[in-house]
Motif scaffolding. Structure first.
Motif, PDB file in Angstrom:
ATOM      1  N   SER A 123      28.152  25.398 -24.475  1.00 54.19           N
ATOM      2  CA  SER A 123      27.749  25.250 -23.069  1.00 54.19           C
ATOM      3  C   SER A 123      28.827  24.548 -22.242  1.00 54.19           C
ATOM      4  CB  SER A 123      26.444  24.458 -22.978  1.00 54.19           C
ATOM      5  OG  SER A 123      25.458  25.058 -23.796  1.00 54.19           O
ATOM      6  N   ALA A 124      29.710  23.851 -22.941  1.00 55.91           N
ATOM      7  CA  ALA A 124      30.783  23.164 -22.218  1.00 55.91           C
ATOM      8  C   ALA A 124      31.807  24.153 -21.658  1.00 55.91           C
ATOM      9  CB  ALA A 124      31.478  22.165 -23.141  1.00 55.91           C
ATOM     10  N   ALA A 125      31.902  25.332 -22.296  1.00 56.04           N
ATOM     11  CA  ALA A 125      32.922  26.303 -21.877  1.00 56.04           C
ATOM     12  C   ALA A 125      32.747  26.744 -20.423  1.00 56.04           C
ATOM     13  CB  ALA A 125      32.930  27.498 -22.819  1.00 56.04           C
ATOM     14  N   SER A 130      33.777  26.421 -14.506  1.00 54.49           N
ATOM     15  CA  SER A 130      33.263  26.201 -13.160  1.00 54.49           C
ATOM     16  C   SER A 130      33.992  25.056 -12.482  1.00 54.49           C
ATOM     17  CB  SER A 130      31.774  25.864 -13.198  1.00 54.49           C
ATOM     18  OG  SER A 130      31.094  26.826 -13.924  1.00 54.49           O
ATOM     19  N   VAL A 131      34.316  24.058 -13.295  1.00 52.66           N
ATOM     20  CA  VAL A 131      35.065  22.933 -12.725  1.00 52.66           C
ATOM     21  C   VAL A 131      36.381  23.449 -12.161  1.00 52.66           C
ATOM     22  CG1 VAL A 131      36.339  20.849 -13.328  1.00 52.66           C
ATOM     23  CG2 VAL A 131      34.016  21.145 -14.124  1.00 52.66           C
ATOM     24  N   SER A 141      31.774  17.760  -5.868  1.00 52.28           N
ATOM     25  CA  SER A 141      32.502  16.846  -6.761  1.00 52.28           C
ATOM     26  C   SER A 141      32.466  17.391  -8.185  1.00 52.28           C
ATOM     27  CB  SER A 141      31.871  15.464  -6.710  1.00 52.28           C
ATOM     28  OG  SER A 141      30.618  15.504  -7.358  1.00 52.28           O
ATOM     29  N   LEU A 142      33.497  17.107  -8.918  1.00 53.29           N
ATOM     30  CA  LEU A 142      33.647  17.666 -10.263  1.00 53.29           C
ATOM     31  C   LEU A 142      32.491  17.328 -11.205  1.00 53.29           C
ATOM     32  CD1 LEU A 142      37.413  17.178 -11.080  1.00 53.29           C
ATOM     33  CD2 LEU A 142      36.194  19.250 -10.510  1.00 53.29           C
ATOM     34  N   PRO A 143      32.118  16.044 -11.347  1.00 51.40           N
ATOM     35  CA  PRO A 143      31.069  15.731 -12.328  1.00 51.40           C
ATOM     36  C   PRO A 143      29.760  16.443 -12.035  1.00 51.40           C
ATOM     37  CG  PRO A 143      32.056  13.739 -11.429  1.00 51.40           C
ATOM     38  CD  PRO A 143      32.590  14.857 -10.638  1.00 51.40           C
ATOM     39  N   VAL A 144      29.427  16.592 -10.795  1.00 54.46           N
ATOM     40  CA  VAL A 144      28.161  17.244 -10.453  1.00 54.46           C
ATOM     41  C   VAL A 144      28.170  18.699 -10.902  1.00 54.46           C
ATOM     42  CG1 VAL A 144      26.694  18.006  -8.551  1.00 54.46           C
ATOM     43  CG2 VAL A 144      27.652  15.702  -8.555  1.00 54.46           C
ATOM     44  N   ILE A 145      29.258  19.398 -10.581  1.00 64.68           N
ATOM     45  CA  ILE A 145      29.356  20.808 -10.968  1.00 64.68           C
ATOM     46  C   ILE A 145      29.279  20.936 -12.489  1.00 64.68           C
ATOM     47  CG2 ILE A 145      31.018  22.711 -11.205  1.00 64.68           C
ATOM     48  CD1 ILE A 145      29.867  22.774  -8.566  1.00 64.68           C
ATOM     49  N   ALA A 146      30.090  20.110 -13.156  1.00 68.34           N
ATOM     50  CA  ALA A 146      30.154  20.222 -14.609  1.00 68.34           C
ATOM     51  C   ALA A 146      28.790  19.953 -15.232  1.00 68.34           C
ATOM     52  CB  ALA A 146      31.190  19.251 -15.167  1.00 68.34           C
ATOM     53  N   ASN A 152      22.331  23.365 -17.437  1.00 68.93           N
ATOM     54  CA  ASN A 152      21.652  24.660 -17.268  1.00 68.93           C
ATOM     55  C   ASN A 152      21.880  25.535 -18.497  1.00 68.93           C
ATOM     56  OD1 ASN A 152      20.722  27.136 -16.529  1.00 68.93           O
ATOM     57  ND2 ASN A 152      22.117  27.410 -14.777  1.00 68.93           N
ATOM     58  N   HIS A 153      23.148  25.659 -18.897  1.00 72.88           N
ATOM     59  CA  HIS A 153      23.459  26.504 -20.054  1.00 72.88           C
ATOM     60  C   HIS A 153      22.873  25.919 -21.326  1.00 72.88           C
ATOM     61  CE1 HIS A 153      26.494  29.516 -18.495  1.00 72.88           C
ATOM     62  NE2 HIS A 153      26.109  28.838 -17.426  1.00 72.88           N
ATOM     63  N   LEU A 154      22.959  24.600 -21.459  1.00 76.13           N
ATOM     64  CA  LEU A 154      22.445  23.945 -22.671  1.00 76.13           C
ATOM     65  C   LEU A 154      20.956  24.244 -22.849  1.00 76.13           C
ATOM     66  CD1 LEU A 154      23.186  21.875 -24.953  1.00 76.13           C
ATOM     67  CD2 LEU A 154      22.209  20.121 -23.460  1.00 76.13           C
TER      68      LEU A 154
END
Ligand code: ADP
Length: 549
Positions: A123-125, A130-131, A141-146, A152-154
């Motif tokens: 799910s990290a991929a 997206s980041v 902001s980056l952390p929010v998107i990530a 969601n994927h997890l």
């Protein structure tokens, strides 16, 4: 459904769910709320052989890109998102199947830990992808998107991979439990989404998910979770219920409080419960199996003891029978002897002829007693395994001739009974106790003489067949009735013919002959026809070498 069909269906679902995810994503959010496509791609890879994986990888990439684009996302982002999804599917399938060397399993705590790690890595991929994209295209902001994409994927992957991971079998739930579960699900959803409800009571859904995940077969639970996910998404979009639509100004906290993390958490709890329960059940089953084994072993031991008891009882009975038969057999000649001796004592004036007759009777009965005593001793020795033949290399021809000499035909019958003996003209070596083998042949020959009344013939011959020597004694006598034949080697068994015709004997000769033959690695046998005669034989192994004469 065959593999190809399942693969095709999965790829179609990848396209459809990507499209729907984008279509149902909030207008300004830029990310979808319920992304099933990658998990479906990973499931397709898990069930496929390794050689199909490159094609599936390509298809997942292209179809998610197509779904994104059809759903309304800018065509330029498509290839990147497609690649992110394909990598995600691949990583999960690769690690769950140990590079396609085993099937994905979820049977123990170790499996469960691995499942979480693998799904999280996969799910990290897309989160990373997206980041990357967000830097250039999305104003966030980056952390929010990530976090958003990752969780969601997890959540989706944790649910979907259950379709292909082998789990301990859950017992088929009773209809009442299914009904109760559905009622609880409906009630919890209704309360959570009641329009008047201002409080967040989404936690009511947690036990529903845990219940399904731990008590029902995987597929049911997965379908229910997907349906629930879809429902929550739809409500969230409509602005109803505890999960607000993600907005452009979302913070990390609001993302973590959102529906995706709610789903992921529920599935985690459900899986932990399910694994714990399954292991508990397995332990219970193993204990029951162990208990059954112990019970089976105990009852087998009891059965053996019972059999041993029965055997001992029947041995006891046989021993008692033997004792009473022996005493009976001893009493008959003894009574005769005592009677004749009394006659001799009482009458001093007996004529010499009468006296000689009585003395002859005493002597015959004494002989019979002696023979009986010898036979009984022999039987006892065999029973106690004390019978050890004194084996030497001898010529079986000598045995046959000696035995035949010993079996004397009464003088009164010399004219009517003809005895012939045939032996080969070459030695027949055997490693045996000569006296014992003579005894066997003697038993056969004396039986033949005894049971051939009137005119008749007895033929004794020795022949070799391969490595076996056979000594046969054939007579043209009374023969043995068919019904008696199977009992002929039993101790003390005598046919009615023998008893009625007062043919002397103990009924032990044949049984002794058989044990002698067996002690020499040989066998005895016979054929007989009532009224026509019998042939008895003993087979013995021929030895190498030349016997001394
Ligand atoms: P015995 O001869 O002392 O009675 P055996 O054990 O030698 O005991 O034989 C058992 C019985 O088998 C005999 O009583 C007889 O009924 C039967 N039998 C043995 N040999 C013959 C034979 N050659 N012909 C007919 N009957 C026989």
């Amino acid at each position: 459904m065959g593999l190809h069909r399942r693969q095709a269906a999965a790829m179609l679902l990848v396209l459809v769910t990507s499209y729907l995810a984008v279509r149902t994503s909030p207008g300004d959010a830029g990310v979808s709320e319920w992304w099933l496509a990658s998990g479906i791609g990973a499931c397709a890879m898990v069930i496929s052989p390794r050689r199909h994986v490159p094609v599936l990888f390509l298809l997942v990439a292209v179809l998610t890109w197509a779904g994104n684009h059809l759903g309304g996302r800018a065509a330029a982002t498509g290839p990147w998102l497609g690649l992110g999804n394909a990598v995600e599917s691949y990583v999960i399938a690769l690690l769950l199947t140990h590079n396609w060397s085993r099937s994905a399993t979820l049977q123990s705590w170790a499996d469960l830990r691995r499942y979480f790690i693998v799904v999280a890595l996969g799910s990290a991929a897309p989160a990373l992808m997206s980041v990357g994209l967000s830097l250039s295209m999305l104003d966030r902001s980056l952390p929010v998107i990530a976090a958003w994409v990752f969780i969601n994927h997890l959540g989706c992957n944790l649910v979907l991979m259950l379709m292909v991971a082998r789990r301990p079998p859950t017992p088929q739930p009773a209809p009442a439990e299914v009904l109760g579960h559905v009622a609880f699900l409906v009630a919890a959803t209704a309360i959570t989404y009641a329009p008047s409800n201002q409080q967040s009571v989404a936690f009511l859904l947690t036990p529903v998910v845990v219940w399904a995940g731990s008590r029902f077969p995987s597929r049911w639970a997965v379908l229910e979770l997907i349906a629930l996910g879809g429902l929550i998404t739809a409500f969230a979009q409509a602005g109803i219920g505890p999960f607000e639509v993600l907005s452009a100004d979302a913070t990390l906290v609001s993302v973590l409080a959102g529906m995706q993390s709610f789903m992921a958490t529920n599935v985690l709890i459900a899986l932990m419960f399910a694994t714990g329960l399954a292991l508990e059940r397995e332990r219970g089953l193993a204990m029951v199996a162990h208990q059954r084994e112990v019970e089976a072993a105990t009852s087998a031991a009891l059965e053996r003891e019972r059999e041993a008891n029965v055997r001992m009882q029947s041995m006891d009975r046989a021993k008692n029978e033997l004792i009473s038969t022996i005493s009976h057999e001893l009493r008959t000649p003894l009574t005769s002897i005592v009677g004749y001796v009394e006659l001799l004592e009482d009458d001093a004036n007996l004529g010499s002829e009468r006296r000689a007759d009585l003395l002859g009777r005493v002597s015959r009965n004494a002989d019979r007693l002696l023979a009986l005593a010898k036979d009984v001793l022999r039987i006892a020795a065999v029973d106690e395994r004390e019978f050890m033949p004194d084996k030497q290399l001898i010529d079986l021809r000598d045995c046959v001739l000696a035995a035949q000499d010993a079996a004397v035909v009464p003088a009164s019958r010399h004219d009517e009974l003809k005895i012939t003996v045939e032996v080969p003209n070459r030695p027949v070596p055997a490693f045996v106790d000569a006296q014992e083998i003579e005894r066997v042949v003697f038993n056969f020959v004396s039986n033949a003489i005894k049971f051939t009344p009137g005119a008749g013939s007895v033929r004794v011959w020795l022949a070799t067949l391969g490595a076996t020597a056979r000594i046969s004694v054939e007579d043209s006598g009374l023969g043995i009735p068919q019904d008696d034949q199977k009992r002929i080697f039993e101790r003390f068994f005598r046919t009615d013919v023998a008893r009625q015709n007062a043919v002397p004997g103990t009924g032990l000769g044949l049984s002794i002959a058989r044990s002698i033959a067996e002690a020499h690695g040989g066998t005895v046998g016979f054929i007989s026809h009532e009224g026509e005669g019998s042939t008895f034989w003993v087979d013995l192994p021929i030895a190498l070498g030349t016997p001394a004469r």
